[in-house]
Design a protein around this motif. Structure first.
Motif, mmCIF file in Angstrom:
data_model
loop_
_atom_site.group_PDB
_atom_site.id
_atom_site.type_symbol
_atom_site.label_atom_id
_atom_site.label_comp_id
_atom_site.label_asym_id
_atom_site.label_seq_id
_atom_site.Cartn_x
_atom_site.Cartn_y
_atom_site.Cartn_z
ATOM 1 N N HIS A 48 -10.515 -8.416 -6.931
ATOM 2 C CA HIS A 48 -11.125 -8.880 -5.684
ATOM 3 C C HIS A 48 -12.037 -10.041 -6.078
ATOM 4 N N ARG A 51 -12.549 -17.173 -3.491
ATOM 5 C CA ARG A 51 -11.708 -18.375 -3.542
ATOM 6 C C ARG A 51 -12.471 -19.551 -4.138
ATOM 7 N N THR A 56 -9.647 -18.264 -9.352
ATOM 8 C CA THR A 56 -8.882 -18.148 -8.106
ATOM 9 C C THR A 56 -8.173 -19.461 -7.799
ATOM 10 N N ILE A 93 -1.847 -13.446 -3.604
ATOM 11 C CA ILE A 93 -2.958 -13.070 -2.747
ATOM 12 C C ILE A 93 -2.502 -12.014 -1.754
ATOM 13 N N GLN A 95 -3.665 -10.625 1.833
ATOM 14 C CA GLN A 95 -4.538 -10.939 2.961
ATOM 15 C C GLN A 95 -5.010 -9.662 3.655
ATOM 16 N N ASN A 96 -6.242 -9.705 4.164
ATOM 17 C CA ASN A 96 -6.768 -8.620 4.977
ATOM 18 C C ASN A 96 -5.823 -8.418 6.159
ATOM 19 N N TYR A 101 -3.150 -3.218 2.501
ATOM 20 C CA TYR A 101 -4.485 -3.745 2.206
ATOM 21 C C TYR A 101 -5.542 -2.637 2.216
ATOM 22 N N LYS A 105 -8.222 -1.520 -0.696
ATOM 23 C CA LYS A 105 -9.666 -1.626 -0.473
ATOM 24 C C LYS A 105 -10.340 -0.283 -0.730
ATOM 25 N N ASP A 123 -14.948 -15.511 1.749
ATOM 26 C CA ASP A 123 -14.263 -16.172 0.635
ATOM 27 C C ASP A 123 -13.664 -15.191 -0.374
ATOM 28 N N SER A 125 -10.997 -12.259 -1.568
ATOM 29 C CA SER A 125 -9.667 -11.721 -1.266
ATOM 30 C C SER A 125 -9.180 -10.888 -2.439
ATOM 31 N N TRP A 127 -6.166 -10.018 -4.996
ATOM 32 C CA TRP A 127 -4.993 -10.593 -5.640
ATOM 33 C C TRP A 127 -4.289 -9.468 -6.366
#
Length: 157
Positions: A48, A51, A56, A93, A95-96, A101, A105, A123, A125, A127
């Protein structure tokens, strides 16, 4: 790989929380430290990251990465005998809102509860680093090439 080494590999992956992440920056290696979690079968590792971080930006340009997970230096006379595994892979990546996801998390926050605040920052995310192979050093004269299949087998230990 012998049974004892398999157990050692599973142990270091499950119980170490930090890894060195190697990326390519301007055609040269760049290494940074990241916290990680892994899925049960060791097929993917999740980090986590912001960016804004160089690593990143590097992953956005070149998906080829490596993770080094190493035993903590305990002051022994020969630090080259410390257990370590390097895992080559490709990064993508997550994405939320994408499928999967929320479990990632939850897994991450179970391991790093203080990271909750980072999920409020736009910012950051996840990966996914999909394991493609690597090298495991279980101690003096005990080194093994590893494949994704070997990681899956070891994950049952």
């Amino acid at each position: 790989m012998d049974s004892q080494s398999e157990k050692l590999l599973a142990h270091i992956i499950r119980n170490t929380r930090l890894a060195s992440l190697a990326t390519l920056r301007d055609e040269a290696p760049q290494v940074s430290m990241v916290a990680y979690v892994t899925v049960d079968d060791f097929s993917a590792f999740y980090i986590h990251v912001s960016r804004l971080a160089q690593h990143t930006m590097d992953m956005q340009k070149n998906k080829r990465v490596s993770l080094l997970i190493a035993e903590t230096d305990d002051g022994r006379a020969d630090p080259q005998t410390l257990v370590r595994v390097s895992i080559r892979g490709s990064a993508e990546i997550i994405q939320n809102g994408e499928p999967g996801y929320t479990p990632i998390k939850d897994m991450y926050l179970a391991r790093f509860p203080e990271a909750e605040q980072l999920f409020k920052l736009a910012d950051f995310s996840f990966w996914r680093i999909k394991a493609k192979g690597g090298r495991f050093v279980a101690g003096f004269s005990k080194a093994y090439n590893i494949t994704p299949e070997a990681l899956k087998k070891v994950s049952t230990r």
